[in-house]
Design an enzyme around this catalytic site. Structure first.
Site, PDB file in Angstrom:
ATOM      1  N   GLU A 188     -35.914  41.719  22.591  1.00 13.21           N
ATOM      2  CA  GLU A 188     -37.066  41.561  23.501  1.00 13.21           C
ATOM      3  C   GLU A 188     -37.277  40.077  23.645  1.00 13.21           C
ATOM      4  O   GLU A 188     -37.804  39.425  22.733  1.00 13.21           O
ATOM      5  CB  GLU A 188     -38.320  42.188  22.893  1.00 13.21           C
ATOM      6  CG  GLU A 188     -38.347  43.688  22.935  1.00 13.21           C
ATOM      7  CD  GLU A 188     -39.751  44.201  22.653  1.00 13.21           C
ATOM      8  OE1 GLU A 188     -40.727  43.666  23.199  1.00 13.21           O
ATOM      9  OE2 GLU A 188     -39.858  45.137  21.851  1.00 13.21           O
ATOM     10  N   GLY A 240     -38.201  37.493  20.452  1.00  8.77           N
ATOM     11  CA  GLY A 240     -38.061  36.045  20.376  1.00  8.77           C
ATOM     12  C   GLY A 240     -37.477  35.471  21.651  1.00  8.77           C
ATOM     13  O   GLY A 240     -37.506  36.108  22.702  1.00  8.77           O
ATOM     14  N   SER A 241     -36.930  34.282  21.531  1.00  9.38           N
ATOM     15  CA  SER A 241     -36.475  33.550  22.718  1.00  9.38           C
ATOM     16  C   SER A 241     -35.040  33.911  23.089  1.00  9.38           C
ATOM     17  O   SER A 241     -34.306  34.486  22.279  1.00  9.38           O
ATOM     18  CB  SER A 241     -36.561  32.050  22.439  1.00  9.38           C
ATOM     19  OG  SER A 241     -35.682  31.742  21.374  1.00  9.38           O
ATOM     20  N   VAL A 242     -34.633  33.524  24.275  1.00 11.64           N
ATOM     21  CA  VAL A 242     -33.269  33.797  24.736  1.00 11.64           C
ATOM     22  C   VAL A 242     -32.226  33.125  23.834  1.00 11.64           C
ATOM     23  O   VAL A 242     -31.263  33.786  23.417  1.00 11.64           O
ATOM     24  CB  VAL A 242     -33.104  33.378  26.220  1.00 11.64           C
ATOM     25  CG1 VAL A 242     -31.647  33.432  26.647  1.00 11.64           C
ATOM     26  CG2 VAL A 242     -33.953  34.293  27.101  1.00 11.64           C
ATOM     27  N   CYS A 252     -44.488  37.028  26.479  1.00 13.19           N
ATOM     28  CA  CYS A 252     -43.230  37.200  27.212  1.00 13.19           C
ATOM     29  C   CYS A 252     -43.469  37.774  28.593  1.00 13.19           C
ATOM     30  O   CYS A 252     -42.762  37.482  29.536  1.00 13.19           O
ATOM     31  CB  CYS A 252     -42.322  38.128  26.415  1.00 13.19           C
ATOM     32  SG  CYS A 252     -43.122  39.697  26.040  1.00 13.19           S
ATOM     33  N   GLU A 263     -38.186  49.459  24.293  1.00 12.61           N
ATOM     34  CA  GLU A 263     -39.025  49.792  23.136  1.00 12.61           C
ATOM     35  C   GLU A 263     -40.321  50.436  23.612  1.00 12.61           C
ATOM     36  O   GLU A 263     -40.477  50.772  24.779  1.00 12.61           O
ATOM     37  CB  GLU A 263     -39.274  48.521  22.315  1.00 12.61           C
ATOM     38  CG  GLU A 263     -37.932  47.862  21.956  1.00 12.61           C
ATOM     39  CD  GLU A 263     -37.923  47.026  20.707  1.00 12.61           C
ATOM     40  OE1 GLU A 263     -38.809  46.194  20.561  1.00 12.61           O
ATOM     41  OE2 GLU A 263     -36.997  47.219  19.880  1.00 12.61           O
ATOM     42  N   THR A 303     -32.335  32.430  20.712  1.00 17.09           N
ATOM     43  CA  THR A 303     -32.256  33.190  19.453  1.00 17.09           C
ATOM     44  C   THR A 303     -31.570  34.530  19.693  1.00 17.09           C
ATOM     45  O   THR A 303     -30.757  34.973  18.881  1.00 17.09           O
ATOM     46  CB  THR A 303     -33.666  33.395  18.855  1.00 17.09           C
ATOM     47  OG1 THR A 303     -34.247  32.114  18.654  1.00 17.09           O
ATOM     48  CG2 THR A 303     -33.615  34.143  17.539  1.00 17.09           C
ATOM     49  N   GLY A 304     -31.868  35.166  20.806  1.00 17.88           N
ATOM     50  CA  GLY A 304     -31.209  36.435  21.139  1.00 17.88           C
ATOM     51  C   GLY A 304     -29.700  36.265  21.211  1.00 17.88           C
ATOM     52  O   GLY A 304     -28.942  37.090  20.685  1.00 17.88           O
TER      53      GLY A 304
HETATM   54  N1  LIG Z   1     -39.906  40.483  25.242  1.00 18.18           N
HETATM   55  C1  LIG Z   1     -40.882  40.530  24.359  1.00 18.18           C
HETATM   56  O1  LIG Z   1     -41.410  41.588  24.055  1.00 18.18           O
HETATM   57  C2  LIG Z   1     -41.390  39.279  23.702  1.00 18.18           C
HETATM   58  C3  LIG Z   1     -42.627  39.312  23.068  1.00 18.18           C
HETATM   59  C4  LIG Z   1     -43.117  38.136  22.507  1.00 18.18           C
HETATM   60  C5  LIG Z   1     -42.389  36.966  22.565  1.00 18.18           C
HETATM   61  N2  LIG Z   1     -41.188  36.948  23.192  1.00 18.18           N
HETATM   62  C6  LIG Z   1     -40.453  35.677  23.321  1.00 18.18           C
HETATM   63  O2  LIG Z   1     -40.442  34.960  22.094  1.00 18.18           O
HETATM   64  C7  LIG Z   1     -40.367  33.561  22.342  1.00 18.18           C
HETATM   65  C8  LIG Z   1     -41.424  32.822  21.558  1.00 18.18           C
HETATM   66  O3  LIG Z   1     -41.361  33.113  20.216  1.00 18.18           O
HETATM   67  P1  LIG Z   1     -40.655  32.149  19.158  1.00 18.18           P
HETATM   68  O4  LIG Z   1     -40.755  30.736  19.594  1.00 18.18           O
HETATM   69  O5  LIG Z   1     -41.190  32.543  17.830  1.00 18.18           O
HETATM   70  O6  LIG Z   1     -39.143  32.618  19.319  1.00 18.18           O
HETATM   71  P2  LIG Z   1     -37.880  32.199  18.438  1.00 18.18           P
HETATM   72  O7  LIG Z   1     -36.718  32.824  19.108  1.00 18.18           O
HETATM   73  O8  LIG Z   1     -37.840  30.745  18.187  1.00 18.18           O
HETATM   74  O9  LIG Z   1     -38.143  32.895  17.007  1.00 18.18           O
HETATM   75  C9  LIG Z   1     -38.331  34.279  16.896  1.00 18.18           C
HETATM   76  C10 LIG Z   1     -37.921  34.722  15.504  1.00 18.18           C
HETATM   77  O10 LIG Z   1     -36.515  34.556  15.357  1.00 18.18           O
HETATM   78  C11 LIG Z   1     -36.214  33.856  14.161  1.00 18.18           C
HETATM   79  N3  LIG Z   1     -34.964  33.118  14.396  1.00 18.18           N
HETATM   80  C12 LIG Z   1     -34.807  31.906  14.983  1.00 18.18           C
HETATM   81  N4  LIG Z   1     -33.487  31.600  15.071  1.00 18.18           N
HETATM   82  C13 LIG Z   1     -32.805  32.641  14.527  1.00 18.18           C
HETATM   83  C14 LIG Z   1     -31.420  32.922  14.338  1.00 18.18           C
HETATM   84  N5  LIG Z   1     -30.475  32.076  14.719  1.00 18.18           N
HETATM   85  N6  LIG Z   1     -31.081  34.107  13.771  1.00 18.18           N
HETATM   86  C15 LIG Z   1     -32.021  35.001  13.396  1.00 18.18           C
HETATM   87  N7  LIG Z   1     -33.357  34.778  13.526  1.00 18.18           N
HETATM   88  C16 LIG Z   1     -33.748  33.606  14.101  1.00 18.18           C
HETATM   89  C17 LIG Z   1     -37.422  32.986  13.934  1.00 18.18           C
HETATM   90  O11 LIG Z   1     -37.500  32.588  12.592  1.00 18.18           O
HETATM   91  C18 LIG Z   1     -38.556  33.917  14.367  1.00 18.18           C
HETATM   92  O12 LIG Z   1     -38.915  34.797  13.340  1.00 18.18           O
HETATM   93  C19 LIG Z   1     -40.562  33.409  23.840  1.00 18.18           C
HETATM   94  O13 LIG Z   1     -39.328  33.178  24.475  1.00 18.18           O
HETATM   95  C20 LIG Z   1     -41.147  34.748  24.261  1.00 18.18           C
HETATM   96  O14 LIG Z   1     -40.948  35.068  25.608  1.00 18.18           O
HETATM   97  C21 LIG Z   1     -40.673  38.074  23.749  1.00 18.18           C
END
Ligand SMILES: NC(=O)c1ccc[n+]([C@@H]2O[C@H](COP(=O)([O-])OP(=O)(O)OC[C@H]3O[C@@H](n4cnc5c(N)ncnc54)[C@H](O)[C@@H]3O)[C@@H](O)[C@H]2O)c1
Length: 493
Positions: free
Chosen positions: A260, A238-240, A295, A473, A242-243
């Site tokens: 990731e 997911g996104s930074v 990503c 991973e 969220t990380g």
């Molecule tokens: N590094 C990688 O392998 C990789 C691969 C694909 C996408 N991404 C990244 O993902 C992002 C796009 O995806 P997105 O918009 O779905 O990301 P996002 O972070 O908005 O959501 C990802 C997941 O996290 C969950 N989530 C959101 N907030 C949360 C919280 N506070 N606690 C726990 N879970 C939570 C969401 O419901 C979703 O299932 C981009 O930044 C992209 O670069 C990274």
């Protein structure tokens, strides 16, 4: 109802029958009865509703997973591997229907998404083969001791997934936790939950109840998984932001976290590189098919002054091959953005890039085709004359927007390459092996291609530096990270 997706799709699209929560080997209604509609971002048409789990549902799923873990940890590694191979077989057998579901639900074209089945199935097979490699070792302590380690599973692992490859992430990131003997709870992306449900229908029953679980929902569901004291590890794609939220949320229960996250990845072309090959690499690396929503996309292209114009011309010619279209149509080369919010974000960056002084070379607007009027389509977009201080150059857009930089001083160029918060991938183009390897050591990124771009290789560690993530991973590191070491000393005195 879904005719506009593609004429014959109504017959071919097999929507999951179950829309609830899959845990403990069966389907459950969400406790508070909430279901949320999912719509195709390409046509606006409804694909039905899916359950929206809250913390009470997460409690139930975790209880079921703990039961599953008790059985699964006692299952031999060879038997675990056999079930993972069977899961891989089913994923391949149902490749088209899973890919169609994702095409309809997240907007990426079917012709690309079908490859996700092979990627996911191969990952399952790779980890199936590694199940017997979860080994400890002996430690020499002299004649009075026999000391050894045992590598054990962690317990219940949650995987929280992004929307850009919904079923591929669900499949491929199931391999390591399950091979190592953990129970798994997958949280599907809220924008595209359907293929994860279908996956639960297909492969869930293979495993003892509670071993393979799928919940759908939004941020609250993710937060509940992260906070849960009986979840031992969370893996996020997911996104930074969220990380960071997950790192904070995991503190109280001190769980392991793998992240990731996003990227603002650089492609670097040296003067000796072949302009046509660089252009192919830049366009491939940008993943225009799924609108740059990757990503690893090489969204910053640093071209040496001497080849800049030739590469830019070739890039502009090549991006014309990507024409936004209905994603469930096998002829479509480029799909839609996943949502209105993502569409608006990308359009804001395009406007911003122009106001910051970047030169819009091609694209920059939504699709011309009137049949696409109900979807979130943006033409492949290329900016030139981008400079490092621009927000266009620094922030992850996660859209079909490529930024081209012209460079002549290598030191300055490398400083600009590294002067972002991200560090996921990089692509280096030159025939000078010394230069290539020196640059590879200087670039702050976790995954580097020399004279290539975009491709992942099974068994090689994928992950980011800096704010692009934590952990690695797609490799044995992912497997080992799903385990913990126990040390045992036998006194021989
Ligand atoms: N590094 C990688 O392998 C990789 C691969 C694909 C996408 N991404 C990244 O993902 C992002 C796009 O995806 P997105 O918009 O779905 O990301 P996002 O972070 O908005 O959501 C990802 C997941 O996290 C969950 N989530 C959101 N907030 C949360 C919280 N506070 N606690 C726990 N879970 C939570 C969401 O419901 C979703 O299932 C981009 O930044 C992209 O670069 C990274």
């Amino acid at each position: 109802m879904i005719n506009r997706l593609q004429p014959s799709v109504t017959e071919r699209l097999r929507l999951p029958i179950n829309r609830g929560l899959y845990y403990g080997g069966s389907w459950h209604e969400p406790e508070d009865g909430v279901y949320v509609e999912t719509r195709s971002p390409a046509s606006g048409e409804s694909l039905g509703e899916t359950a929206w789990a809250d913390s009470v549902d997460v409690d139930h799923a975790v209880e079921a997973a703990r039961e599953g873990f008790r059985v699964w940890r006692e299952t031999t590694p060879v038997a675990r591997g056999a079930l993972l191979r069977e899961a891989a077989r089913l994923v391949r057998q149902h490749a088209e229907e899973l890919a169609l579901l994702d095409a309809a639900d997240c907007g990426n074209p079917i012709r690309e998404m079908i490859k996700d089945a092979e990627i996911g199935a191969t990952a399952l097979e790779y980890f199936a083969g590694l199940a017997t490699e979860v080994k400890g070792y002996t430690v020499p302590l002299g004649p009075d001791h026999l000391n050894f380690t045992i590598r054990e599973p962690l317990g219940v692992i949650a995987r929280i997934n992004a929307y850009n490859h919904p079923f591929m992430f669900a499949v491929s990131r199931a391999g390591a936790p399950l091979a190592a003997g953990n129970a798994l709870i997958i949280k599907s992306p809220e924008q595209a939950p359907l293929s994860s449900l279908r996956l639960a229908e297909l492969i869930g029953p293979l495993f003892p109840p509670g071993v393979f679980n799928v919940v759908s929902g939004g941020r609250t569901c993710g937060e509940a998984l992260v906070a849960h004291p009986h979840i031992a590890k969370v893996g996020l794609i997911g996104s930074v932001p969220t990380g960071k939220a997950i790192l904070r949320g995991a503190v109280d229960s001190m769980k392991k976290v793998t992240l990731e996250l996003g990227g603002k990845n650089a492609l670097i072309a040296y003067p000796d590189a072949d302009p046509d090959k660089v252009a192919v690499g830049a366009v491939r690396g940008m993943n225009f098919s799924w609108c740059g929503q990757s990503c690893g996309s090489t969204s910053r292209v640093f071209l040496h002054d001497s080849i800049h114009d030739a590469v830019l011309d070739a890039i502009v010619k090549q991006v014309k091959a990507f024409v936004p279209g209905i994603p469930t149509d096998p002829a479509t080369t480029m799909g839609s953005l996943v949502s209105e919010a993502q569409f608006n974000k990308v359009m804001r960056f395009i406007t911003l890039g122009q106001s910051e002084g970047a030169r819009l070379v091609t694209g920059g607007n939504s699709a011309d085709d009137p049949h696409l009027g109900n979807g979130y389509f943006i033409k492949p977009t290329v900016f030139a004359d981008v400079t490092p201080a621009m927000r266009l150059a620094r922030e992850e857009i996660f859209g079909p927007v490529l930024s081209v930089f012209k460079w002549s001083d290598e030191v300055e160029m490398l400083r600009a390459v590294n002067d972002v918060d991200y560090g996921l991938t990089a692509s280096i183009w030159t025939h000078d092996i010394n230069k290539a390897l020196r640059t590879a050591t200087q670039v702050e990124a976790g995954y580097i291609w020399i004279n290539g771009s975009g491709k992942h290789f099974v068994g090689t560690p994928f992950g980011g530096c800096k704010q692009s993530g934590l952990g690695r991973e797609e490799s044995i590191e992912e497997l080992l990270d799903c385990t913990q070491l126990k040390n045992v000393n036998i006194s021989l005195e």
